[in-house]
Scaffold this motif. Sequence first.
Motif, PDB file in Angstrom:
ATOM      1  N   ASN A 170     -10.298  -4.947   2.208  1.00 46.97           N
ATOM      2  CA  ASN A 170     -10.511  -3.897   3.469  1.00 46.97           C
ATOM      3  C   ASN A 170      -9.558  -3.330   2.160  1.00 46.97           C
ATOM      4  O   ASN A 170      -9.630  -3.092   1.066  1.00 46.97           O
ATOM      5  N   GLU A 171      -9.598  -2.620   2.582  1.00 47.26           N
ATOM      6  CA  GLU A 171      -8.448  -0.386   1.996  1.00 47.26           C
ATOM      7  C   GLU A 171      -6.863  -0.169   2.335  1.00 47.26           C
ATOM      8  O   GLU A 171      -7.195   0.802   2.183  1.00 47.26           O
ATOM      9  N   LEU A 172      -6.464  -1.300   2.506  1.00 47.85           N
ATOM     10  CA  LEU A 172      -5.062  -1.067   3.083  1.00 47.85           C
ATOM     11  C   LEU A 172      -4.638  -0.905   1.583  1.00 47.85           C
ATOM     12  O   LEU A 172      -3.459  -2.191   1.942  1.00 47.85           O
ATOM     13  N   ILE A 173      -4.686   0.014   0.897  1.00 47.59           N
ATOM     14  CA  ILE A 173      -4.115  -0.178  -0.581  1.00 47.59           C
ATOM     15  C   ILE A 173      -2.823  -0.096  -0.442  1.00 47.59           C
ATOM     16  O   ILE A 173      -1.726  -0.958  -0.832  1.00 47.59           O
ATOM     17  N   MET A 174      -2.198   1.988  -0.724  1.00 47.89           N
ATOM     18  CA  MET A 174      -1.408   1.779  -0.417  1.00 47.89           C
ATOM     19  C   MET A 174      -0.761   3.329   0.545  1.00 47.89           C
ATOM     20  O   MET A 174      -1.541   3.416   1.127  1.00 47.89           O
ATOM     21  N   PHE A 175       0.683   2.791   0.883  1.00 46.75           N
ATOM     22  CA  PHE A 175       1.224   3.172   1.845  1.00 46.75           C
ATOM     23  C   PHE A 175       2.315   4.173   2.389  1.00 46.75           C
ATOM     24  O   PHE A 175       3.322   3.293   1.246  1.00 46.75           O
ATOM     25  N   SER A 176       2.639   5.286   2.422  1.00 45.37           N
ATOM     26  CA  SER A 176       3.758   6.188   1.789  1.00 45.37           C
ATOM     27  C   SER A 176       4.185   6.889   3.469  1.00 45.37           C
ATOM     28  O   SER A 176       3.526   7.944   3.762  1.00 45.37           O
ATOM     29  N   ASN A 177       5.806   6.536   3.461  1.00 44.37           N
ATOM     30  CA  ASN A 177       5.831   8.303   4.462  1.00 44.37           C
ATOM     31  C   ASN A 177       7.198   7.957   4.489  1.00 44.37           C
ATOM     32  O   ASN A 177       8.008   7.801   3.121  1.00 44.37           O
ATOM     33  N   SER A 215       5.340 -10.311   1.840  1.00 45.94           N
ATOM     34  CA  SER A 215       4.245 -11.378   2.125  1.00 45.94           C
ATOM     35  C   SER A 215       3.084 -11.254   1.221  1.00 45.94           C
ATOM     36  O   SER A 215       2.411 -10.810   0.884  1.00 45.94           O
ATOM     37  N   PRO A 216       2.402 -12.231   2.099  1.00 53.00           N
ATOM     38  CA  PRO A 216       0.931 -12.142   1.519  1.00 53.00           C
ATOM     39  C   PRO A 216      -0.390 -11.217   2.978  1.00 53.00           C
ATOM     40  O   PRO A 216       0.788 -10.810   3.738  1.00 53.00           O
ATOM     41  N   CYS A 217      -0.892 -11.019   1.799  1.00 53.07           N
ATOM     42  CA  CYS A 217      -1.770  -9.439   2.839  1.00 53.07           C
ATOM     43  C   CYS A 217      -3.459  -9.572   2.394  1.00 53.07           C
ATOM     44  O   CYS A 217      -3.414 -10.515   1.185  1.00 53.07           O
ATOM     45  N   ASP A 218      -3.961  -9.117   3.018  1.00 47.90           N
ATOM     46  CA  ASP A 218      -5.791  -9.134   2.556  1.00 47.90           C
ATOM     47  C   ASP A 218      -6.225  -8.453   2.089  1.00 47.90           C
ATOM     48  O   ASP A 218      -6.984  -8.697   1.038  1.00 47.90           O
ATOM     49  N   THR A 219      -5.400  -7.422   1.726  1.00 49.41           N
ATOM     50  CA  THR A 219      -5.728  -6.606   0.451  1.00 49.41           C
ATOM     51  C   THR A 219      -5.871  -7.457  -0.834  1.00 49.41           C
ATOM     52  O   THR A 219      -6.364  -7.214  -1.431  1.00 49.41           O
ATOM     53  N   PHE A 220      -4.422  -7.947  -0.918  1.00 50.48           N
ATOM     54  CA  PHE A 220      -4.426  -8.873  -2.620  1.00 50.48           C
ATOM     55  C   PHE A 220      -4.522 -10.132  -2.001  1.00 50.48           C
ATOM     56  O   PHE A 220      -4.477 -10.643  -3.477  1.00 50.48           O
ATOM     57  N   ASN A 221      -4.257 -10.837  -1.413  1.00 46.03           N
ATOM     58  CA  ASN A 221      -4.727 -12.123  -1.041  1.00 46.03           C
ATOM     59  C   ASN A 221      -3.663 -12.725  -2.078  1.00 46.03           C
ATOM     60  O   ASN A 221      -4.056 -13.697  -2.847  1.00 46.03           O
ATOM     61  N   GLY A 259      -1.782  -4.482   2.580  1.00 46.04           N
ATOM     62  CA  GLY A 259      -2.136  -4.067   4.595  1.00 46.04           C
ATOM     63  C   GLY A 259      -2.888  -5.137   4.917  1.00 46.04           C
ATOM     64  O   GLY A 259      -3.467  -5.581   4.069  1.00 46.04           O
ATOM     65  N   GLY A 260      -3.202  -5.447   5.969  1.00 46.64           N
ATOM     66  CA  GLY A 260      -3.842  -6.321   7.069  1.00 46.64           C
ATOM     67  C   GLY A 260      -3.139  -6.567   7.680  1.00 46.64           C
ATOM     68  O   GLY A 260      -2.568  -6.426   8.565  1.00 46.64           O
ATOM     69  N   ASN A 261      -2.199  -8.271   7.367  1.00 45.55           N
ATOM     70  CA  ASN A 261      -1.889  -8.675   8.246  1.00 45.55           C
ATOM     71  C   ASN A 261      -0.382  -8.231   8.338  1.00 45.55           C
ATOM     72  O   ASN A 261       0.416  -7.951   9.302  1.00 45.55           O
ATOM     73  N   GLU A 262       0.155  -8.214   6.951  1.00 47.22           N
ATOM     74  CA  GLU A 262       1.388  -7.197   6.350  1.00 47.22           C
ATOM     75  C   GLU A 262       1.095  -6.221   4.819  1.00 47.22           C
ATOM     76  O   GLU A 262       0.077  -6.904   4.419  1.00 47.22           O
ATOM     77  N   TYR A 263       2.742  -5.871   4.869  1.00 47.53           N
ATOM     78  CA  TYR A 263       2.560  -5.497   4.180  1.00 47.53           C
ATOM     79  C   TYR A 263       2.839  -6.742   2.497  1.00 47.53           C
ATOM     80  O   TYR A 263       3.865  -7.327   2.836  1.00 47.53           O
ATOM     81  N   GLY A 264       1.986  -6.396   1.461  1.00 49.95           N
ATOM     82  CA  GLY A 264       1.910  -7.401   0.299  1.00 49.95           C
ATOM     83  C   GLY A 264       3.810  -6.566  -0.128  1.00 49.95           C
ATOM     84  O   GLY A 264       4.381  -7.630  -1.028  1.00 49.95           O
TER      85      GLY A 264
END
Length: 171
Positions: free
Chosen positions: A92-99, A125-131, A107-112
């Motif tokens: 996926n492309e859920l790479i960086m997030f900030s607010n 947590s394990p995340c889809d973005t970085f396995n 991201g994906g299932n949880e944040y890495g």
Amino acid sequence: LGARIPPVYRMKSWEVIFAINRDGVSMRTFYANTEKYNPTLIVVKDVNQRVFGAFASCQWHSSSKFYGTGETFLFKFNKYGIITVYKWSKTNELIMFSNDDKIAVGGGNEYGLVIEDYFKSGRTSPCDTFNNDPLVPTQEFAILTFEVIGVNQYFSLSEISTPSRAFVTVG
């Protein structure tokens, strides 16, 4: 760690641009200090002396959406200073997030990796973005030191090749 950084950035100099022990715990200060730096290296040391973090390919900014590129990665050091790197999985492309409340990588299932509570705590947590595996065994952690390192002429990336060297005060 330097060998894991994309080659275009390896020969550049780096400096600590945000540190909670120096700059406080304001998200506003975090964004102000990091706004002109791309890429950055986030280095966390938790209260159990574990060192881990992320190489962030894009400038940090408050957003309602994920951003970033596949150059971003997560990492952790074991107690012997051996690094494990988790590269982009291309899932996926859920790479960086900030607010205004948190910064997160993956991201994906949880944040890495997510940092919250005014830089006092976080989760991994394990995340889809970085396995990835969790960066710490407990998945939740209390932060002792949080630093962001960015490109500068005064600091060489080779100086942060081990966890003990990552927390250097640059004058």
